[in-house]
Design an enzyme around this catalytic site. Structure first.
Site, short mmCIF file in Angstrom:
data_model
loop_
_atom_site.label_atom_id
_atom_site.label_comp_id
_atom_site.label_asym_id
_atom_site.label_seq_id
_atom_site.Cartn_x
_atom_site.Cartn_y
_atom_site.Cartn_z
CE1 TYR A 1 35.33 51.99 51.03
CE2 TYR A 1 35.18 51.08 48.74
CZ TYR A 1 35.13 52.11 49.59
OH TYR A 1 34.71 53.19 49.28
CD GLU A 2 31.08 46.84 49.57
OE1 GLU A 2 30.67 45.59 49.78
OE2 GLU A 2 30.67 47.85 49.57
N GLY A 3 35.61 43.30 49.95
CA GLY A 3 36.54 41.90 49.42
C GLY A 3 37.86 42.65 48.71
NE ARG B 1 32.81 40.98 46.52
CZ ARG B 1 32.80 39.94 47.16
NH1 ARG B 1 32.18 38.84 46.81
NH2 ARG B 1 33.48 39.76 48.35
#
Length: 596
Positions: free
Chosen positions: A403-405, A265
């Site tokens: 992406y990455e949550g 993140r």
């Protein structure tokens, strides 16, 4: 370890500008590293932008090999496994400047160095690290990360991929389907998450990519952006994985996945920075060259306003990202000094600042989208054409919020993690929240404060914005307790307040530090950016605060909180916003590039 080095503390402690790291503090070595990365990008990546846009996957792989030869894939890898063993800030720096030209390469780089290699460096056994990491660090092999499934996206722990132990206990047989796998088309090794039996949590495995071992793939996905980033579905059909290839221990996969994403993140925030610098520079150059009504459009207020806002967001994102990166680096060093292994120190260091990592991921990914959107607008019709780099920047920016949550998940995580830290006693939210309650009951001071010193008023406002968060989040926790998780819209409003506090404070502190070292008269534009950012932040906090208060209170309580909100978002001296933008734009237009 001192209280000061805890994540989330920024909310309840005053941070001094001397205590934060800024891009102006880069060492000679870091500046050399940055320049060599820029040189690589300007020579190998930027001139070949159209090859990436035309889905030249082989070229992405070739560019990754070149990055490997230059050592750029091993910056975060310890020296004993063939890497450069650089500190956290330096790895951020490389990620920042290598990612600005195209999202296709940036995704390949991020997936390989971050979620592809890092889980082995951080969780692998000595044997696993010796076997795999040197090949990944040199670019001889590439890595990919298989977590997402058709039915398991944001709910990552719900994956259906199965791992079954063989009768002789020598290997696991993995069966299942993974999707959106970056680098799948050219990777040599996968980090695969699968469930053993009816385990509550998934388990991680290192799986070599061997088509004869039950591994097959769909064709490349056709995507809105990051077009030359290889993205495929991967199928495992009774793929045999030796038991010694389990990563960490059984059931630890969810933890590995979450920690890999924390690092991912903050690195993703870094990966959105140079794109903003390049888009802003491109927009300034075009605005200076483009003549309408007998004058360059860079002289028009409407265009200047956009340029100023674009530069301000980039500057703020940079300020906050490097502040957090250095905090993480210091935390890692402190852990190592206490005798913790590098693996454990890095894991715990990043985990400590997971709140800041989520904040940055959301803020910077949204800023890069706005920046590229305005970039298109400044180019007008040309911006919509594939002949100029704006439309690809805009398409590439779009994935960063997913992406990455997703940003929604990260917004809820940031507040959720903060409340968990408070419950554990790592951050005292209760004391400060009670103080705010008392202040609301008391009589406000009507003295006119002395705001003659630089940023004295701005710092009072930042402290007041923290009170808004404590007031809104504190009352919400009192009201809903552990049920707060199910009030997602309220969490989203609270997280927007939290995000603006961290971003605005970081920008002000960086600029104050700069003014102290260079003199106020030398950094007038940066001062204008810090004030402009805060002005916008106050507006967002006001609007999200009002929404939160309206949604969970009524009657006297609501009236009191709305009065508090008004008091805490009030300027004594409103800045002249147009003049601030004008000052920033003037410098950009004169320098013909992003110059901060």
């Amino acid at each position: 370890m001192s209280d000061k080095t805890r994540g989330g503390q920024f909310l309840v402690k005053e941070t001094k500008c001397e205590d934060i790291f800024t891009p102006e503090d880069f060492s000679e070595e870091q500046i050399m590293m940055r320049d060599s990365v820029k040189e690589f990008v300007d020579k190998e990546i930027w001139p070949n932008k159209n090859r990436f846009e035309n889905k030249d996957y082989a070229f992405t792989e070739e560019s990754m090999r070149k990055a490997g030869e230059l050592g750029l894939l091993g910056v975060a890898v310890p020296e004993e496994y063939g890497g450069l063993g650089m500190g956290f800030v330096s790895t951020m720096l490389v990620c920042d400047y290598i990612s600005g030209a195209t999202g296709s390469f940036s995704t390949a780089f991020g997936a390989h160095t971050g979620i592809g290699t890092m889980p082995i460096t951080l969780y692998g056994t000595e044997e696993q690290k010796k076997k795999y990491v040197p090949k990944l660090a040199s670019g001889e092999w590439f890595g990919a990360y298989c977590l997402t499934e058709p039915g398991a996206g944001s709910d990552a722990n719900s994956g259906k991929t199965k791992a079954v132990l063989s009768d002789d206990g020598k290997y696991y047989s993995i069966t299942g389907q993974k999707m959106w796998i970056s680098n799948a088309g050219f990777c040599s090794v996968f980090i695969v998450f699968a469930r053993i039996g009816d385990d509550k949590n998934i388990t991680g495995f290192i799986v070599e990519n061997d088509p004869s071992n039950g591994i097959s793939m769909n064709e490349e996905e056709h995507k809105l952006g990051i077009r030359a980033s290889s993205t495929r579905q991967v199928f495992f059909n009774e793929t045999k994985v030796p038991v010694e290839n389990m990563l960490s221990e059984r059931g630890n996969g969810f933890k590995i996945a979450m920690n890999a994403l924390n690092v991912g993140r903050i690195k993703l925030a870094a990966a959105c920075l140079d794109a903003q610098r390049r888009v802003t520079s491109g927009a300034v150059k075009y605005a200076n060259e483009r003549i309408q009504f007998n004058t360059s459009i860079s002289s028009f207020g409407a265009i200047r306003s956009k340029l100023a806002e674009m530069a301000t967001s980039a500057y703020a994102g940079e300020s906050a990202s490097y502040r957090a990166a250095k905090d993480i680096e210091n935390r890692i060093a402190a852990r190592e000094a206490e005798g913790t292994s590098h693996q454990e120190a890095e894991l715990k260091g990043v985990e400590e600042y997971a709140i800041e990592c989520s904040i940055l991921k959301v803020a910077v990914s949204e800023d890069v989208q706005n920046c590229s959107d305005e970039g298109i607008q400044i180019f007008g019709g040309m911006g919509f054409s594939e002949d100029t780099p704006m439309e690809s920047a805009w398409r590439d920016a779009r994935i960063a919020r997913i992406y990455e949550g997703t940003n929604e998940i990260n917004r809820m995580l940031s507040v959720g993690m903060l409340i968990k830290k408070a419950m554990k006693g790592h951050v005292d939210l209760l004391g400060p929240a009670m103080k705010v309650q008392e202040e609301l009951m008391g009589i406000p001071s009507f003295d006119t404060p002395d705001f003659s010193e630089l940023f004295s008023e701005e710092k009072v406002i930042v402290a007041n914005l923290k009170k808004v968060f404590l007031m809104v989040a504190g009352s919400a926790v009192q009201k809903y307790g552990p049920d707060l998780d199910s009030h997602q819209q309220l969490l989203m409003a609270a997280s927007d307040i939290l995000i603006e506090i961290y971003m605005a404070e970081s920008t002000i502190l960086r600029t104050e530090k700069l003014a102290k070292s260079q003199g106020e008269d030398k950094v007038q534009e940066q001062i204008a950016m810090a004030k402009l950012y805060l002005y916008k932040a106050v507006d967002i906090v006001n609007s999200r605060g009002k929404e939160g208060i309206a949604s969970f209170s009524e009657g006297d309580e609501q009236r009191m909180m709305l009065m508090g909100l008004k008091r805490f978002t009030k300027y004594t001296n409103l800045p002249n916003v147009v003049a601030l933008r004008e000052k920033i734009a003037e410098k950009l237009v004169a320098e013909n590039t992003y110059c901060f």
